[in-house]
Design a protein around this motif. Structure first.
Motif, PDB file in Angstrom:
ATOM      1  N   GLU B  21       0.805  -1.271  -0.109  1.00 40.95           N
ATOM      2  CA  GLU B  21       0.188  -0.085  -0.021  1.00 40.95           C
ATOM      3  C   GLU B  21       0.773   1.338   0.042  1.00 40.95           C
ATOM      4  O   GLU B  21       0.934   2.237  -0.771  1.00 40.95           O
ATOM      5  N   LEU B  22       2.001   1.266   0.995  1.00 44.13           N
ATOM      6  CA  LEU B  22       2.669   2.478   1.097  1.00 44.13           C
ATOM      7  C   LEU B  22       3.605   2.859  -0.233  1.00 44.13           C
ATOM      8  O   LEU B  22       3.580   3.676  -0.754  1.00 44.13           O
ATOM      9  N   ARG B  67      -8.478   7.134  -1.598  1.00 41.64           N
ATOM     10  CA  ARG B  67      -7.198   7.361  -1.437  1.00 41.64           C
ATOM     11  C   ARG B  67      -6.578   7.494  -2.934  1.00 41.64           C
ATOM     12  O   ARG B  67      -5.569   8.205  -3.106  1.00 41.64           O
ATOM     13  N   HIS B  94      -2.473  10.295   3.810  1.00 43.39           N
ATOM     14  CA  HIS B  94      -2.427   8.916   4.158  1.00 43.39           C
ATOM     15  C   HIS B  94      -1.188   8.506   3.779  1.00 43.39           C
ATOM     16  O   HIS B  94      -0.431   7.808   4.906  1.00 43.39           O
ATOM     17  N   CYS B  95      -0.561   8.672   2.700  1.00 46.86           N
ATOM     18  CA  CYS B  95       0.800   8.482   2.196  1.00 46.86           C
ATOM     19  C   CYS B  95       1.884   9.052   3.332  1.00 46.86           C
ATOM     20  O   CYS B  95       2.594   8.202   3.816  1.00 46.86           O
ATOM     21  N   ASP B  97       1.388   9.870   6.381  1.00 48.89           N
ATOM     22  CA  ASP B  97       1.378   9.229   7.708  1.00 48.89           C
ATOM     23  C   ASP B  97       1.791   7.788   7.700  1.00 48.89           C
ATOM     24  O   ASP B  97       2.459   7.396   8.687  1.00 48.89           O
ATOM     25  N   LEU B  98       1.737   6.947   6.584  1.00 51.28           N
ATOM     26  CA  LEU B  98       2.094   5.736   6.468  1.00 51.28           C
ATOM     27  C   LEU B  98       3.771   5.649   6.373  1.00 51.28           C
ATOM     28  O   LEU B  98       4.277   4.747   7.010  1.00 51.28           O
ATOM     29  N   ALA B 101       4.884   6.342   9.842  1.00 52.52           N
ATOM     30  CA  ALA B 101       5.079   5.165  10.926  1.00 52.52           C
ATOM     31  C   ALA B 101       5.975   4.029  10.114  1.00 52.52           C
ATOM     32  O   ALA B 101       6.540   3.501  11.165  1.00 52.52           O
ATOM     33  N   TRP B 102       6.035   3.824   8.934  1.00 50.41           N
ATOM     34  CA  TRP B 102       7.227   2.886   8.448  1.00 50.41           C
ATOM     35  C   TRP B 102       8.496   3.526   9.009  1.00 50.41           C
ATOM     36  O   TRP B 102       9.356   2.451   9.218  1.00 50.41           O
TER      37      TRP B 102
END
Lengths: 188, 119
Positions: B21-22, B67, B94-95, B97-98, B101-102
């Motif tokens: 997804e990322l 998205r 969202h990208c 944020d991801l 997080a990654w």
């Protein structure tokens, strides 16, 4: 393989996909099939054999089930109906720990709530022997043979408690199913 | 006969799916792509080993989540219609944020791995 055999193999694969996708809206099915066809033909144009291309795709049924699961979950979340939410969880339960655990949890909640409701209904017809009983060596919800051997704890409170438990189970079902399905859709 | 699953392969597949997804959002941040193009980028330099049958359900899911946006284009080199995907503003957020997080996750794992080496 000749070109005719190639086209035949691709057609069979896409037909099986279409059949497996039949639970989706027609427009979605057409889009998925068209995109899959375009992908397969692009791969073949790039020099891959049909056998290789189709083996890299999943089985038509498995490929389709990924779209169906996602669609079922998204539709259930939109509808916010408890039956649709539970149905979506059941669809997603195969091979998914979160969906299975949520279903097991909901089963326990409903078993508890329905037990109270069943006992409340029985109490309407037999108020003297039905209830939550506590004695020297007994504690249970149900029917007692000899009411003199134990005390009934709830009395008529069993009716609002049963109603409250039923309503709580309903709310918990919606909340838990929505939470699990949101996580399932987001967990990609 | 039961299907034999290599545990290492299964772990790798699960990890790849999570990262896919990322990877898609990062690629779409640059420009619109079609499915096969995304797949080739992810499986090429990035070496993610995403299966052909995995990418479209994932794109479908991202599209429904708002998205990414999809648009069919017919003026392609081989004349075959292709569905191009582009990032939405929601997908862009969202990208980010991801990605954050990654970075936190990989930094934590690297920290643990370095610590293990030093022990």
């Amino acid at each position: 393989m000749t070109e005719k055999e190639n086209n035949h193999a691709v057609s069979i694969y896409l037909r099986r996909c279409r059949w497996a996708l039949s639970a989706l809206p027609a427009h979605d099915i057409d889009e998925i099939i068209e995109e899959t066809r375009s992908h397969i033909l692009d791969r073949i144009d790039a020099g891959a054999s049909v056998t290789d291309v189709l083996s890299k795709m999943e089985r038509a049924e498995d490929y389709a089930s990924q779209f169906i699961k996602e669609h079922t979950a998204a539709s259930a979340i939109s509808s916010r109906r408890a039956d649709a939410l539970v149905s979506a969880l059941v669809t997603n339960a195969t091979g998914n720990v979160l969906a299975t655990a949520t279903l097991v949890g909901l089963f326990v909640v409903w078993a508890f709530a329905l037990l109270f409701v069943a006992v409340a209904v029985m109490k309407l017809f037999n108020p003297a022997t039905v209830g939550l009983w506590s004695g020297s060596d007994v504690f249970f919800l149900g029917v007692i043979d000899d009411p003199a051997t134990a005390n009934e704890l709830l009395g008529v409170w069993i009716f609002p408690i049963s109603f409250g438990l039923f309503a709580a189970a309903w709310l918990v079902t919606r909340r838990a199913a929505m939470w699990a399905l949101h996580r399932l859709i987001g967990a990609v | 006969m039961a299907t034999q699953i290599d545990p290492r392969e299964s772990r790798q597949t699960q990890l790849n799916k999570g990262i896919a997804e990322l990877a898609i959002l990062l690629l779409l941040k640059k420009r619109a792509h079609y499915g096969l193009e995304l797949l080739e980028h992810m499986n090429g330099k990035a070496g993610l080993e995403i299966a052909d049958g995995t990418i479209y359900p994932l794109l479908h899911r991202l599209e429904r989540a708002g998205r990414i946006l999809a648009e069919w284009q017919t003026n392609t080199p081989n004349g075959r219609p292709r569905k191009y995907y582009a990032l939405t503003s929601e997908g862009d957020v969202h990208c980010t944020d991801l990605l954050n997080a990654w970075r936190r996750l990989s930094s934590g794992v690297n920290h643990l791995a370095d610590g293990e080496k030093n022990d």
